[in-house]
Structures are given as structure tokens and as C-alpha cells.
Motif scaffolding. Structure first.
Motif, mmCIF file in Angstrom:
data_model
loop_
_atom_site.group_PDB
_atom_site.id
_atom_site.type_symbol
_atom_site.label_atom_id
_atom_site.label_comp_id
_atom_site.label_asym_id
_atom_site.label_seq_id
_atom_site.Cartn_x
_atom_site.Cartn_y
_atom_site.Cartn_z
ATOM 1 N N GLY A 61 -105.620 58.374 -6.803
ATOM 2 C CA GLY A 61 -104.700 57.249 -6.688
ATOM 3 C C GLY A 61 -105.298 55.910 -7.058
ATOM 4 O O GLY A 61 -104.601 54.888 -7.027
ATOM 5 N N SER A 70 -95.309 63.967 -7.986
ATOM 6 C CA SER A 70 -95.277 64.552 -6.643
ATOM 7 C C SER A 70 -96.651 65.086 -6.306
ATOM 8 O O SER A 70 -97.289 65.773 -7.102
ATOM 9 N N ASP A 74 -102.140 64.031 1.773
ATOM 10 C CA ASP A 74 -101.963 62.777 2.507
ATOM 11 C C ASP A 74 -103.105 61.828 2.157
ATOM 12 O O ASP A 74 -103.939 62.109 1.292
ATOM 13 N N TYR A 75 -103.140 60.678 2.844
ATOM 14 C CA TYR A 75 -104.136 59.658 2.552
ATOM 15 C C TYR A 75 -105.112 59.456 3.702
ATOM 16 O O TYR A 75 -105.714 58.394 3.840
ATOM 17 N N LYS A 145 -99.369 45.373 3.460
ATOM 18 C CA LYS A 145 -98.196 45.922 2.757
ATOM 19 C C LYS A 145 -97.639 44.908 1.775
ATOM 20 O O LYS A 145 -97.261 45.261 0.646
ATOM 21 N N GLN A 149 -97.382 45.371 -2.221
ATOM 22 C CA GLN A 149 -96.072 45.309 -2.862
ATOM 23 C C GLN A 149 -96.030 44.280 -3.978
ATOM 24 O O GLN A 149 -95.389 44.488 -5.006
ATOM 25 N N ASP A 190 -102.439 53.003 -7.356
ATOM 26 C CA ASP A 190 -101.156 53.601 -6.998
ATOM 27 C C ASP A 190 -100.650 53.014 -5.673
ATOM 28 O O ASP A 190 -101.416 52.859 -4.718
ATOM 29 N N TYR A 191 -99.365 52.708 -5.618
ATOM 30 C CA TYR A 191 -98.793 52.056 -4.430
ATOM 31 C C TYR A 191 -98.976 52.904 -3.177
ATOM 32 O O TYR A 191 -99.438 52.416 -2.135
ATOM 33 N N GLU A 192 -98.630 54.174 -3.243
ATOM 34 C CA GLU A 192 -98.714 55.043 -2.071
ATOM 35 C C GLU A 192 -100.161 55.211 -1.609
ATOM 36 O O GLU A 192 -100.452 55.203 -0.409
ATOM 37 N N ALA A 193 -101.088 55.362 -2.558
ATOM 38 C CA ALA A 193 -102.490 55.529 -2.193
ATOM 39 C C ALA A 193 -103.052 54.241 -1.596
ATOM 40 O O ALA A 193 -103.775 54.266 -0.591
ATOM 41 N N LEU A 195 -101.436 51.725 -0.126
ATOM 42 C CA LEU A 195 -100.856 51.445 1.184
ATOM 43 C C LEU A 195 -101.289 52.494 2.204
ATOM 44 O O LEU A 195 -101.633 52.165 3.347
ATOM 45 N N GLY A 196 -101.296 53.748 1.796
ATOM 46 C CA GLY A 196 -101.659 54.821 2.716
ATOM 47 C C GLY A 196 -103.067 54.678 3.248
ATOM 48 O O GLY A 196 -103.325 54.897 4.438
#
Length: 279
Positions: A61, A70, A74-75, A145, A149, A190-193, A195-196
Motif C-alpha cells: 500500500g 480488492s 488488514d492493516y 484522517k 483525505q 494508498d488511502y486505505e493503507a 489510514l489503516g
């Protein structure tokens, strides 16, 4: 560019000083910190390339290790530690030394305790333990966050933005090319990575479990702090070392540096690291 599949994600990696391992030197693996990439380790790896085959990679990420649409992983930091084990398996490497920074150093600490048979020595650069404070952590997560963002690509084109972005991380100047690379890595994470890992690396769980992880370390380890580090203050590194039951973790603090001592004072950082690795 070389990539290798690790649990469904193509991971970018590179060997320094050469494009492939010599096979005649021990392997030293480098782990980067939050929203960074392997490239800020290149100068350190190049300086150690006479003694080690240095292996750098971008964690899932981050940097050039882009996430597919997909991904079921998890992180959690433990999951990233397991990623490293699979990465080494896929590379066909049984045993290594580690040099890990910031969030990467937390992942490395978990790796030391889960896979001690795979480690010769470890360097944890800018690492430590912290106390949980619900109000402060909640505020940090909300701010984090917002930061993740709001990352328009045009930020990189604003004059002096790289200097502004890196100001909190540094005590001394580093080359402008390094500052711009840090900003670019942050914008491409990567946003999810991104933030996670904010939620997992600065969390009640981490505050409660990491002291126990440091206490269990049985692998020869060096923890290096920057004297003026605002992200992970030196006192947090000292506290981690004091937790170690076997007293196998050595401690060094680099004066007049902050969160990137390997770039802010490369000669002294390399001197300390070399002495530790070549014992």
C-alpha cells in the motif's frame, strides 16, 4: 522495475549495490516508515553495500507496492510482519539482518519475536513505546484522517511545499531531492493503507502490547533515536530499551537530529550502525 507477489499484492523491491544479490555477503533488509518508501534508505544501503547485500522493498500500500482493487488483508502491524516473512520466503532468503524505521521498526519488533530464527541482528531507527491517552489518540486519528483525505497531487508543485511538509520531521537540513521524494511518497500512498496504519500504529492496542514485545526481544538489537525527534521522542526509545528483560537491546541517541538521523547525520549514524553490525 522488479516486483514479487506477496499474498496477492505485487511488492516492489531492489538490491543495493547491485541489481541482484552477490551471494557472498549477508543480507540486510530495510523497512520504511508510514507513508514512505524504500527510496529514502538508498543512501544508507549504498554506504553499507561493501559489507551487505542490501534488500529494500515498499510495504503493501506504500510507494510502488500498489494495492489491487480488492485485498483481503488488514492493516494490523502483525499482518505486515507476516508479510515480511512471506516476502523473504518468496525471495528464497532464510536469514537476514534488519534495519527498520519508525512504523517499520514497530513491524520489525513484532517480526523479531515471531521469527527469531530468521534474524541475525536488528536496528530499530526511531522507535519506542508510548502511553495510551484516549483524548490525545482520538484527536490524532481525526487529524490524521483529514491529512490522508486531503492529498491533491498539485501539492507537489507548490514552491517550498516539500520543505514545509518535512519541517516537523527534521532538525538538520537534508537534500531537496530527499524532501521532494518524501512528499511524493506521501501523496501516492494508498488511502486505505495510510489510514489503516494510522489507526493500528498509534492505538490503545499498540500502547498496551508493544512494551511486552520489547521486553521479549532476544535478538541482538540496536535502537537509535534522534535527540530532537518530535514524532517518537528519544525518551520513548529509552523506555523501550529499559523494558527489555534480557538487556540485549543497545541504545544510541544521535545529537542534533530528529526523525531521520540516517539522513540528517549520515556519517555518525553509519559509524554506530557499522560498529553494531560488524561485531
Amino acid at each position: 522495475m522488479p516486483y514479487i507477489g506477496v499474498r496477492g499484492v505485487e511488492h516492489y523491491y531492489e538490491w543495493i549495490p547491485d541489481s541482484s544479490p552477490s551471494g557472498n555477503k549477508p543480507v540486510l533488509v530495510f523497512l520504511h516508515g508510514w507513508a514512505g518508501s524504500a527510496r529514502y534508505w538508498r543512501s544508507t544501503a549504498a554506504a553499507l553495500g561493501d559489507r551487505f547485500d542490501c534488500l529494500l522493498y515498499d510495504m503493501r500500500g506504500f510507494g510502488r507496492s500498489r494495492l489491487p482493487k480488492s485485498v483481503s488483508l488488514d492493516y494490523e502491524l502483525e499482518t505486515y510482519a507476516d508479510d515480511l516473512a512471506v516476502f523473504l520466503d518468496e525471495m528464497g532468503i532464510d536469514r537476514v539482518s534488519l534495519n527498520a524505521h519508525s512504523m517499520g521498526a514497530s513491524i520489525a519488533t513484532l517480526f523479531l519475536n515471531r521469527y527469531p530464527e530468521r534474524i541475525d541482528r536488528a536496528i530499530l531507527t526511531c522507535s519506542g513505546i508510548f502511553e495510551y491517552n484516549e483524548k490525545e489518540f482520538t484527536t490524532f486519528h481525526k487529524f490524521g484522517k483529514l491529512v490522508v483525505q486531503f492529498r491533491p497531487k498539485w501539492l507537489a508543485s507548490i514552491p517550498l511545499m516539500d520543505r514545509i511538509f518535512m519541517a516537523r520531521f527534521l532538525k538538520r537540513e537534508i537534500p531537496s531531492t530527499e524532501r521532494r521524494a518524501f512528499l511524493a511518497d506521501f501523496l501516492m500512498a494508498d488511502y486505505e493503507a495510510a489510514l489503516g496504519t494510522i489507526y493500528t500504529s498509534v492505538s490503545q492496542k499498540a500502547a498496551e502490547t508493544m512494551p511486552g514485545e520489547f521486553s521479549q526481544v532476544r535478538v541482538p538489537t540496536l535502537l537509535v533515536s534522534g535527540e530532537f525527534d518530535q514524532i517518537i521522542p528519544a525518551k520513548m526509545g529509552q523506555a523501550a530499551v529499559e523494558k527489555n528483560e534480557s538487556k540485549i537491546i543497545q541504545y544510541a541517541m544521535l545529537p542534533n537530529t530528529a526523525h531521520f538521523p540516517m539522513l540528517e547525520d549520515a556519517p555518525n549514524y553509519l559509524k554506530i550502525v557499522r560498529e553494531f553490525l560488524e561485531v
